[in-house]
Write an enzyme that holds these catalytic residues in place. Sequence first.
Site, PDB file in Angstrom:
ATOM      1  N   HIS A  44      28.184  -2.452 -13.089  1.00  0.00           N
ATOM      2  CA  HIS A  44      26.754  -2.199 -12.939  1.00  0.00           C
ATOM      3  C   HIS A  44      25.984  -3.434 -13.392  1.00  0.00           C
ATOM      4  O   HIS A  44      26.166  -3.913 -14.515  1.00  0.00           O
ATOM      5  CB  HIS A  44      26.318  -0.990 -13.773  1.00  0.00           C
ATOM      6  CG  HIS A  44      26.726   0.317 -13.188  1.00  0.00           C
ATOM      7  ND1 HIS A  44      26.119   1.516 -13.513  1.00  0.00           N
ATOM      8  CD2 HIS A  44      27.680   0.626 -12.288  1.00  0.00           C
ATOM      9  CE1 HIS A  44      26.691   2.499 -12.841  1.00  0.00           C
ATOM     10  NE2 HIS A  44      27.654   1.985 -12.102  1.00  0.00           N
ATOM     11  N   LYS A  54      20.368 -11.516   0.030  1.00  0.00           N
ATOM     12  CA  LYS A  54      21.256 -12.359  -0.775  1.00  0.00           C
ATOM     13  C   LYS A  54      22.720 -11.961  -0.580  1.00  0.00           C
ATOM     14  O   LYS A  54      23.596 -12.822  -0.400  1.00  0.00           O
ATOM     15  CB  LYS A  54      20.886 -12.248  -2.256  1.00  0.00           C
ATOM     16  CG  LYS A  54      19.587 -12.922  -2.644  1.00  0.00           C
ATOM     17  CD  LYS A  54      19.286 -12.697  -4.116  1.00  0.00           C
ATOM     18  CE  LYS A  54      18.026 -13.425  -4.541  1.00  0.00           C
ATOM     19  NZ  LYS A  54      18.169 -14.900  -4.440  1.00  0.00           N
ATOM     20  N   HIS A  81      30.444  12.966  -7.465  1.00  0.00           N
ATOM     21  CA  HIS A  81      29.000  13.201  -7.445  1.00  0.00           C
ATOM     22  C   HIS A  81      28.673  14.520  -6.745  1.00  0.00           C
ATOM     23  O   HIS A  81      27.857  15.315  -7.237  1.00  0.00           O
ATOM     24  CB  HIS A  81      28.309  12.030  -6.730  1.00  0.00           C
ATOM     25  CG  HIS A  81      26.819  12.131  -6.718  1.00  0.00           C
ATOM     26  ND1 HIS A  81      26.038  11.849  -7.814  1.00  0.00           N
ATOM     27  CD2 HIS A  81      25.957  12.486  -5.722  1.00  0.00           C
ATOM     28  CE1 HIS A  81      24.756  12.021  -7.510  1.00  0.00           C
ATOM     29  NE2 HIS A  81      24.690  12.412  -6.247  1.00  0.00           N
ATOM     30  N   GLU A  88      19.169  -2.191  -9.503  1.00  0.00           N
ATOM     31  CA  GLU A  88      20.509  -1.895 -10.004  1.00  0.00           C
ATOM     32  C   GLU A  88      21.514  -2.172  -8.890  1.00  0.00           C
ATOM     33  O   GLU A  88      21.358  -1.690  -7.769  1.00  0.00           O
ATOM     34  CB  GLU A  88      20.640  -0.441 -10.441  1.00  0.00           C
ATOM     35  CG  GLU A  88      22.038  -0.130 -10.982  1.00  0.00           C
ATOM     36  CD  GLU A  88      22.290   1.354 -11.198  1.00  0.00           C
ATOM     37  OE1 GLU A  88      22.645   1.732 -12.323  1.00  0.00           O
ATOM     38  OE2 GLU A  88      22.135   2.129 -10.235  1.00  0.00           O
ATOM     39  N   GLU A 116      33.245  -5.575   1.573  1.00  0.00           N
ATOM     40  CA  GLU A 116      33.585  -4.705   2.697  1.00  0.00           C
ATOM     41  C   GLU A 116      32.347  -4.048   3.301  1.00  0.00           C
ATOM     42  O   GLU A 116      32.195  -3.966   4.505  1.00  0.00           O
ATOM     43  CB  GLU A 116      34.564  -3.613   2.234  1.00  0.00           C
ATOM     44  CG  GLU A 116      35.973  -4.104   1.954  1.00  0.00           C
ATOM     45  CD  GLU A 116      36.780  -4.331   3.217  1.00  0.00           C
ATOM     46  OE1 GLU A 116      36.346  -3.876   4.285  1.00  0.00           O
ATOM     47  OE2 GLU A 116      37.836  -4.975   3.125  1.00  0.00           O
ATOM     48  N   LYS A 154      14.926   5.534  -4.960  1.00  0.00           N
ATOM     49  CA  LYS A 154      14.638   6.857  -5.471  1.00  0.00           C
ATOM     50  C   LYS A 154      13.304   7.340  -4.903  1.00  0.00           C
ATOM     51  O   LYS A 154      12.359   6.555  -4.748  1.00  0.00           O
ATOM     52  CB  LYS A 154      14.547   6.843  -7.002  1.00  0.00           C
ATOM     53  CG  LYS A 154      15.879   6.929  -7.732  1.00  0.00           C
ATOM     54  CD  LYS A 154      15.647   7.073  -9.234  1.00  0.00           C
ATOM     55  CE  LYS A 154      16.948   7.141 -10.004  1.00  0.00           C
ATOM     56  NZ  LYS A 154      17.758   8.323  -9.671  1.00  0.00           N
ATOM     57  N   ARG A 210      24.553  -0.882  -3.426  1.00  0.00           N
ATOM     58  CA  ARG A 210      25.965  -0.609  -3.689  1.00  0.00           C
ATOM     59  C   ARG A 210      26.818  -1.528  -2.824  1.00  0.00           C
ATOM     60  O   ARG A 210      26.670  -1.561  -1.605  1.00  0.00           O
ATOM     61  CB  ARG A 210      26.314   0.849  -3.396  1.00  0.00           C
ATOM     62  CG  ARG A 210      27.780   1.187  -3.704  1.00  0.00           C
ATOM     63  CD  ARG A 210      28.048   2.669  -3.492  1.00  0.00           C
ATOM     64  NE  ARG A 210      27.200   3.450  -4.382  1.00  0.00           N
ATOM     65  CZ  ARG A 210      26.930   4.753  -4.199  1.00  0.00           C
ATOM     66  NH1 ARG A 210      27.429   5.366  -3.147  1.00  0.00           N
ATOM     67  NH2 ARG A 210      26.173   5.394  -5.058  1.00  0.00           N
ATOM     68  N   ARG A 221      19.433   2.088  -1.456  1.00  0.00           N
ATOM     69  CA  ARG A 221      18.618   3.303  -1.495  1.00  0.00           C
ATOM     70  C   ARG A 221      17.463   3.115  -2.463  1.00  0.00           C
ATOM     71  O   ARG A 221      17.496   2.285  -3.370  1.00  0.00           O
ATOM     72  CB  ARG A 221      19.466   4.509  -1.881  1.00  0.00           C
ATOM     73  CG  ARG A 221      20.043   4.471  -3.284  1.00  0.00           C
ATOM     74  CD  ARG A 221      19.298   5.400  -4.227  1.00  0.00           C
ATOM     75  NE  ARG A 221      19.830   5.323  -5.596  1.00  0.00           N
ATOM     76  CZ  ARG A 221      19.308   4.536  -6.515  1.00  0.00           C
ATOM     77  NH1 ARG A 221      18.282   3.765  -6.226  1.00  0.00           N
ATOM     78  NH2 ARG A 221      19.805   4.516  -7.748  1.00  0.00           N
TER      79      ARG A 221
END
Length: 231
Positions: A114, A14, A149, A133, A32, A39, A71, A37
Amino acid sequence: MMSYKFATDEMMTKVNILKEEFSAIHDYSPIEHVSHRLKSPEGILKKANRKGYPLDLEGIRENIQDIAGIRITCSFISDTYRVLEMLTGQRDITVLQVKDYIKNPKPNGYKSLHLIAAIPVFMSDRVQPVTVEVQIRTVAMDFWASLEHKIFYKYDGAVPTALVGELKQAADVANRLDIDMERLHDQVVSLGEASEPVTPREARPAQHGADGVAPFPLPRSLLEAFLAKEA
């Protein structure tokens, strides 16, 4: 895990369709970069234990909503909201939750949009809604978040107070950069449309961004070089 992988694949499709279509129509894309990912099973169980969630499939599906993650990195703050609007406007995406950490940053300075959404995954014997997410942020926000992080995990969560303060200052700097670069981009676009000469920055009245902070002083030479490259 397979259903979450399929949901990730569908969401990636999408996003890439939106990216290519927008580029073809507008000769510009608000997106960009896109990454994804999943988990690991170990990471899922570790989070379930830490949060006190039931250690069964239904409990994990209901409580852990970031097993599948996408992301999306954008150039400008306005692009993040544009991408969010395009995604949430699709009929087969069920919006479960939207958190706006751009307008309401976390105490440490973290900024991002988010989106928790349910995607229908068509299996051989059923249609299963799977949560994904989606994090949408600018390049500057992503750069800051990635470093924060790494620092957080290096100190195992116990980041020294002085370092926490410096990270917050760095987040403020990244935000001012976002605001100023978007203003510069809008200037270049308007100058191209109006074909008017560039007004020296120091001759214009001081402007302030959404956070009330004055923009970075960008030299005239940078703007002229940008315009020359576009021409």
